[in-house]
Design a protein around this motif. Sequence first.
Motif, PDB file in Angstrom:
ATOM      1  N   SER A 148       0.833  -1.208   0.000  1.00  0.00           N
ATOM      2  CA  SER A 148       0.000   0.000   0.000  1.00  0.00           C
ATOM      3  C   SER A 148       0.866   1.256   0.000  1.00  0.00           C
ATOM      4  N   ILE A 149       2.165   1.082   0.259  1.00  0.00           N
ATOM      5  CA  ILE A 149       3.102   2.193   0.338  1.00  0.00           C
ATOM      6  C   ILE A 149       4.311   1.883  -0.538  1.00  0.00           C
ATOM      7  N   GLY A 150       4.825   2.898  -1.208  1.00  0.00           N
ATOM      8  CA  GLY A 150       6.033   2.715  -2.018  1.00  0.00           C
ATOM      9  C   GLY A 150       5.734   2.188  -3.406  1.00  0.00           C
ATOM     10  N   PRO A 151       6.790   1.932  -4.190  1.00  0.00           N
ATOM     11  CA  PRO A 151       6.614   1.441  -5.563  1.00  0.00           C
ATOM     12  C   PRO A 151       6.007   0.047  -5.560  1.00  0.00           C
ATOM     13  N   LYS A 152       5.032  -0.175  -6.406  1.00  0.00           N
ATOM     14  CA  LYS A 152       4.301  -1.449  -6.411  1.00  0.00           C
ATOM     15  C   LYS A 152       5.014  -2.478  -7.298  1.00  0.00           C
ATOM     16  N   TYR A 153       6.191  -2.909  -6.846  1.00  0.00           N
ATOM     17  CA  TYR A 153       6.972  -3.837  -7.668  1.00  0.00           C
ATOM     18  C   TYR A 153       6.390  -5.244  -7.667  1.00  0.00           C
ATOM     19  N   PHE A 154       5.734  -5.654  -6.580  1.00  0.00           N
ATOM     20  CA  PHE A 154       5.112  -6.980  -6.580  1.00  0.00           C
ATOM     21  C   PHE A 154       3.991  -7.054  -7.630  1.00  0.00           C
ATOM     22  N   THR A 155       3.244  -5.966  -7.767  1.00  0.00           N
ATOM     23  CA  THR A 155       2.189  -5.926  -8.778  1.00  0.00           C
ATOM     24  C   THR A 155       2.786  -6.009 -10.177  1.00  0.00           C
ATOM     25  N   HIS A 156       3.839  -5.235 -10.410  1.00  0.00           N
ATOM     26  CA  HIS A 156       4.478  -5.257 -11.729  1.00  0.00           C
ATOM     27  C   HIS A 156       4.963  -6.659 -12.081  1.00  0.00           C
ATOM     28  N   PHE A 157       5.708  -7.274 -11.179  1.00  0.00           N
ATOM     29  CA  PHE A 157       6.278  -8.592 -11.468  1.00  0.00           C
ATOM     30  C   PHE A 157       5.203  -9.679 -11.509  1.00  0.00           C
ATOM     31  N   GLY A 158       4.151  -9.517 -10.714  1.00  0.00           N
ATOM     32  CA  GLY A 158       3.051 -10.481 -10.745  1.00  0.00           C
ATOM     33  C   GLY A 158       2.308 -10.456 -12.066  1.00  0.00           C
ATOM     34  N   HIS A 159       2.068  -9.252 -12.585  1.00  0.00           N
ATOM     35  CA  HIS A 159       1.409  -9.124 -13.889  1.00  0.00           C
ATOM     36  C   HIS A 159       2.279  -9.702 -15.002  1.00  0.00           C
ATOM     37  N   LYS A 160       3.571  -9.387 -14.947  1.00  0.00           N
ATOM     38  CA  LYS A 160       4.480  -9.843 -16.000  1.00  0.00           C
ATOM     39  C   LYS A 160       4.561 -11.369 -16.033  1.00  0.00           C
ATOM     40  N   LEU A 161       4.531 -12.004 -14.864  1.00  0.00           N
ATOM     41  CA  LEU A 161       4.593 -13.470 -14.794  1.00  0.00           C
ATOM     42  C   LEU A 161       3.457 -14.089 -15.591  1.00  0.00           C
ATOM     43  N   VAL A 162       2.269 -13.528 -15.458  1.00  0.00           N
ATOM     44  CA  VAL A 162       1.091 -14.052 -16.162  1.00  0.00           C
ATOM     45  C   VAL A 162       1.136 -13.688 -17.643  1.00  0.00           C
ATOM     46  N   GLU A 163       1.489 -12.451 -17.942  1.00  0.00           N
ATOM     47  CA  GLU A 163       1.502 -11.994 -19.331  1.00  0.00           C
ATOM     48  C   GLU A 163       2.461 -12.799 -20.199  1.00  0.00           C
ATOM     49  N   GLU A 164       3.592 -13.228 -19.623  1.00  0.00           N
ATOM     50  CA  GLU A 164       4.586 -13.993 -20.384  1.00  0.00           C
ATOM     51  C   GLU A 164       4.243 -15.484 -20.484  1.00  0.00           C
ATOM     52  N   SER A 165       3.205 -15.913 -19.756  1.00  0.00           N
ATOM     53  CA  SER A 165       2.906 -17.344 -19.672  1.00  0.00           C
ATOM     54  C   SER A 165       2.056 -17.870 -20.823  1.00  0.00           C
TER      55      SER A 165
END
Length: 280
Positions: A24-41
């Motif tokens: 909820s605070i700071g850069p949302k890197y978990f969201t970025h990497f989570g989306h990328k994991l699915v998009e590349e699959s």
Amino acid sequence: MKKNYKRNEKLASTFDLVAKDFESIGPKYFTHFGHKLVEESGLKEGQDVLDIACGRGASLFKSSELKGLKGRLVGVDFSKEMIKNIRETASEKEIEDLEAYQMDAEKLLFDAETFDCVYCGLSMHFFSSPRLSLEEMYRVLKENGKVAISTWGIKKESGKKGVYERAYEKIFSKRATKGKSREIDLSSVEGLKTFLTSVRFMDVRVVVESKNFYYKSKEEWWTEQSNNATRGFFERIQTDHPDLFMAFKKACFDEVEKEMVEGRIKFEATVLYGYGIKSF
């Protein structure tokens, strides 16, 4: 076994505490990497999806977008508070087909050959037995089903120690903390490929992404770190060395200041995305 059980209990307790404010605070890197994991699959419409250690749902909700209204959508996590938040978010997003369960990644309560795609984002290093969890992923996948996992990568050319290690050594001298030793290498391309092929996955490929994220201030950085798994590390120092915790925090601030670029703290992240196919 008892040691692993206590470790898992402690981790679950830490994630229960941070669940509400996670990312909820700071850069949302978990969201970025989570989306990328699915998009590349290559997830296809109508496929049945399982997201293991789903956290706040970065990969799970992206899967919901790509698979559409058909197909099963399931998220599991060993933190009951993370699962509670997943259910609440699914209700807010009006995702009616989402299932969320508190469950151990090393003992999945699903029949064999249930899912088309199984995801696990940036969580393998938390498991007592990464190999056992991967065996479980293989078991619940259908024939020709796909596994997709992401791990933190380490730049081979960088010998620089991390902020916490430098700060810890400064305060506690030679008693520097050491991470849990693992026989399985999840932080290199070859290591991740070997890990996936060792559990009979075929057509294995690894995609590498390096990306910079920025914190606005040292206070934002500290607060964000206190609301992810690092909180457990902070709590151990507070318990073992209560008189030195504030000195450790100051040392962290001094070290993280060295990572500042134009008034912001730079977080250089490298993530490996590993994909494989279950083929008999």
